[in-house]
Motif scaffolding. Structure first.
Motif, PDB file in Angstrom:
ATOM      1  N   LEU A   1     -18.531  54.417  25.858  1.00 44.19           N
ATOM      2  CA  LEU A   1     -18.609  52.735  25.905  1.00 44.19           C
ATOM      3  C   LEU A   1     -17.204  52.311  25.277  1.00 44.19           C
ATOM      4  O   LEU A   1     -16.523  52.998  24.512  1.00 44.19           O
ATOM      5  CB  LEU A   1     -19.574  52.194  25.125  1.00 44.19           C
ATOM      6  CG  LEU A   1     -19.833  52.392  23.585  1.00 44.19           C
ATOM      7  CD1 LEU A   1     -18.800  51.475  23.072  1.00 44.19           C
ATOM      8  CD2 LEU A   1     -21.245  51.935  23.307  1.00 44.19           C
ATOM      9  N   VAL A   2     -16.943  51.081  25.869  1.00 46.65           N
ATOM     10  CA  VAL A   2     -15.714  50.396  25.372  1.00 46.65           C
ATOM     11  C   VAL A   2     -16.082  49.087  25.334  1.00 46.65           C
ATOM     12  O   VAL A   2     -16.882  48.483  25.971  1.00 46.65           O
ATOM     13  CB  VAL A   2     -14.382  50.648  26.171  1.00 46.65           C
ATOM     14  CG1 VAL A   2     -14.661  50.265  27.673  1.00 46.65           C
ATOM     15  CG2 VAL A   2     -13.207  50.173  25.664  1.00 46.65           C
ATOM     16  N   ASN A   3     -15.637  48.340  24.296  1.00 54.63           N
ATOM     17  CA  ASN A   3     -16.049  46.766  24.287  1.00 54.63           C
ATOM     18  C   ASN A   3     -14.700  45.944  23.974  1.00 54.63           C
ATOM     19  O   ASN A   3     -13.686  46.455  23.511  1.00 54.63           O
ATOM     20  CB  ASN A   3     -16.991  46.753  23.052  1.00 54.63           C
ATOM     21  CG  ASN A   3     -16.512  46.583  21.566  1.00 54.63           C
ATOM     22  OD1 ASN A   3     -15.577  47.512  21.247  1.00 54.63           O
ATOM     23  ND2 ASN A   3     -16.923  45.624  20.902  1.00 54.63           N
ATOM     24  N   ALA A   4     -14.794  44.701  24.186  1.00 52.95           N
ATOM     25  CA  ALA A   4     -13.731  43.588  23.981  1.00 52.95           C
ATOM     26  C   ALA A   4     -14.117  42.619  23.228  1.00 52.95           C
ATOM     27  O   ALA A   4     -15.383  42.006  23.518  1.00 52.95           O
ATOM     28  CB  ALA A   4     -13.013  43.245  25.198  1.00 52.95           C
ATOM     29  N   ILE A   5     -13.065  42.101  22.314  1.00 55.22           N
ATOM     30  CA  ILE A   5     -13.548  40.912  21.578  1.00 55.22           C
ATOM     31  C   ILE A   5     -12.224  39.935  22.320  1.00 55.22           C
ATOM     32  O   ILE A   5     -11.232  40.325  22.148  1.00 55.22           O
ATOM     33  CB  ILE A   5     -13.362  40.987  20.097  1.00 55.22           C
ATOM     34  CG1 ILE A   5     -14.556  42.041  19.526  1.00 55.22           C
ATOM     35  CG2 ILE A   5     -13.354  39.693  19.513  1.00 55.22           C
ATOM     36  CD1 ILE A   5     -14.308  42.330  18.211  1.00 55.22           C
ATOM     37  N   SER A   6     -12.630  38.755  22.507  1.00 54.31           N
ATOM     38  CA  SER A   6     -11.618  37.724  23.354  1.00 54.31           C
ATOM     39  C   SER A   6     -11.906  36.461  22.830  1.00 54.31           C
ATOM     40  O   SER A   6     -13.055  36.093  22.804  1.00 54.31           O
ATOM     41  CB  SER A   6     -11.579  38.160  24.892  1.00 54.31           C
ATOM     42  OG  SER A   6     -10.838  37.416  25.334  1.00 54.31           O
TER      43      SER A   6
ATOM     44  N   ALA B   1     -18.277  47.990  28.507  1.00 54.55           N
ATOM     45  CA  ALA B   1     -18.439  48.759  29.665  1.00 54.55           C
ATOM     46  C   ALA B   1     -18.998  50.056  29.146  1.00 54.55           C
ATOM     47  O   ALA B   1     -18.521  50.599  27.959  1.00 54.55           O
ATOM     48  CB  ALA B   1     -17.126  49.162  30.352  1.00 54.55           C
ATOM     49  N   THR B   2     -19.878  50.569  30.010  1.00 54.83           N
ATOM     50  CA  THR B   2     -20.377  51.972  29.674  1.00 54.83           C
ATOM     51  C   THR B   2     -20.171  53.154  30.666  1.00 54.83           C
ATOM     52  O   THR B   2     -19.833  52.629  31.780  1.00 54.83           O
ATOM     53  CB  THR B   2     -21.945  51.712  29.648  1.00 54.83           C
ATOM     54  OG1 THR B   2     -22.720  51.313  30.641  1.00 54.83           O
ATOM     55  CG2 THR B   2     -22.387  50.914  28.325  1.00 54.83           C
TER      56      THR B   2
END
Length: 137
Positions: free
Chosen positions: A58-63, A47-48
């Motif tokens: 920004l934020v990111n996810a590892i899943s 997400a930016t």
């Protein structure tokens, strides 16, 4: 919060704007820009936040895509901090992963209170552990 902030999931990101964000926040991953870009682009979700088209956060996810999501990076340009942008970025991720069994992140310093306000809690008696090649913690 500035009224013209646009938070978007799965936005495209460019090398120079991402590097500027990481350098401004003094994150050591800026020292490995090609790997950083690959990591962000290969994230499960990204997400930016933009103001007039400029990347400000920004934020990111590892899943695994089903049960667990880990949020390794969440940054906002220093001049845009404390305006609700980080809260909106994290809210987008929490909404995206709301039905997951476990949402995780590592927080230190001033970030701990921010994440606690977003609903995160210390993980019982667990101890965070890592092998870390950076120098910013």
């Amino acid at each position: 919060m500035p009224p013209d902030v646009v938070v978007s999931l799965s936005d495209t990101i460019e090398h120079d704007e991402v590097l500027a964000l990481y350098v401004a926040n003094r994150w050591s991953s800026a020292e490995k820009p090609e790997l950083l870009m690959r990591a962000l682009r290969d994230s499960h979700a990204l997400a930016t936040a933009r103001v007039d088209g400029r990347l400000v956060g920004l934020v990111n996810a590892i899943s695994d895509g089903h049960l667990v999501a880990y949020f390794p990076h969440m940054l906002v340009l220093p001049e845009f901090q404390r305006q609700g942008i980080g809260r909106r970025l994290m809210a987008a991720m929490l909404a995206r992963y709301r039905d997951f069994h476990q949402l995780m992140l590592t927080a230190d310093g001033d970030a701990v209170a921010f994440y606690e306000a977003m609903g995160f809690a210390r993980a019982g008696r667990t101890v965070p552990m890592w092998i870390y090649a950076g120098n910013d913690h």
